[in-house]
Design an enzyme around this catalytic site. Structure first.
Site, PDB file in Angstrom:
ATOM      1  CB  CYS A   1      -0.965  -0.057   1.196  1.00  0.00           C
ATOM      2  SG  CYS A   1       0.340   0.229   2.829  1.00  0.00           S
TER       3      CYS A   1
ATOM      4  CB  CYS B   1      -1.261  -2.550   9.330  1.00  0.00           C
ATOM      5  SG  CYS B   1      -2.640  -2.639   7.403  1.00  0.00           S
TER       6      CYS B   1
HETATM    7 FE1  FES Z   1      -0.540  -0.808   4.464  1.00  0.00          FE
HETATM    8 FE2  FES Z   1      -1.957  -0.845   6.690  1.00  0.00          FE
HETATM    9  S1  FES Z   1      -3.243  -0.619   4.389  1.00  0.00           S
HETATM   10  S2  FES Z   1      -0.580  -0.434   6.014  1.00  0.00           S
END
Ligand code: FES
Length: 131
Positions: free
Chosen positions: A37, A106
């Site tokens: 992400c 995460c």
């Molecule tokens: Fe990537 Fe949380 S969506 S660190």
């Protein structure tokens, strides 16, 4: 997607946000990014002569779960040895925060940040011993 109460608590009242002095020989820094992400987490730990983590601070540019994961681990790290810190698993973080499967990475980011910060402080200690 609904966040758990614990994620919301850490997200709304993050603990230990900030930085420590990166030039302090007793401070280790871990800076990691999540390829999935693009979120980035910086974790700094201050380790005393007995190898105990006295302070921990973080800055996270990322989602609520990443912020909550890093906030939680700063609480966990204080008072632990760097070996105990190194042994923290992302699964413990994910379980504590009740992260759903799409948010597991995460918590991996937080584990990686701890490992990077421990590696940094060990490198600094080794450099000091060799000096
Ligand atoms: Fe990537 Fe949380 S969506 S660190």
């Amino acid at each position: 997607m609904a966040y758990s109460d614990k994620v919301l608590d850490h997200y709304e009242n993050p603990r230990n946000v900030g930085s420590l002095d990166k030039n302090d020989p007793q401070v280790g820094t871990g800076m990691v990014g999540a390829p999935a992400c693009g979120d980035v987490m910086k974790l700094m730990i201050k380790v005393n002569d007995s190898g105990i983590i006295e302070d921990a601070k973080f800055k996270t540019y990322g989602c609520g779960s990443a912020i909550a994961s890093s906030s939680l681990v700063t609480e966990w790290l204080k008072g632990r040895t760097i070996e105990e810190a190194y042994a923290i698993k992302n699964s413990e973080i994910a379980e504590e925060l009740a992260l759903p499967p799409v948010k597991i990475h995460c918590s991996v980011l937080a584990e990686d940040a701890i490992k990077a910060a421990v590696a940094d402080i060990k490198a600094k200690q080794a450099a000091k011993e060799n000096a």
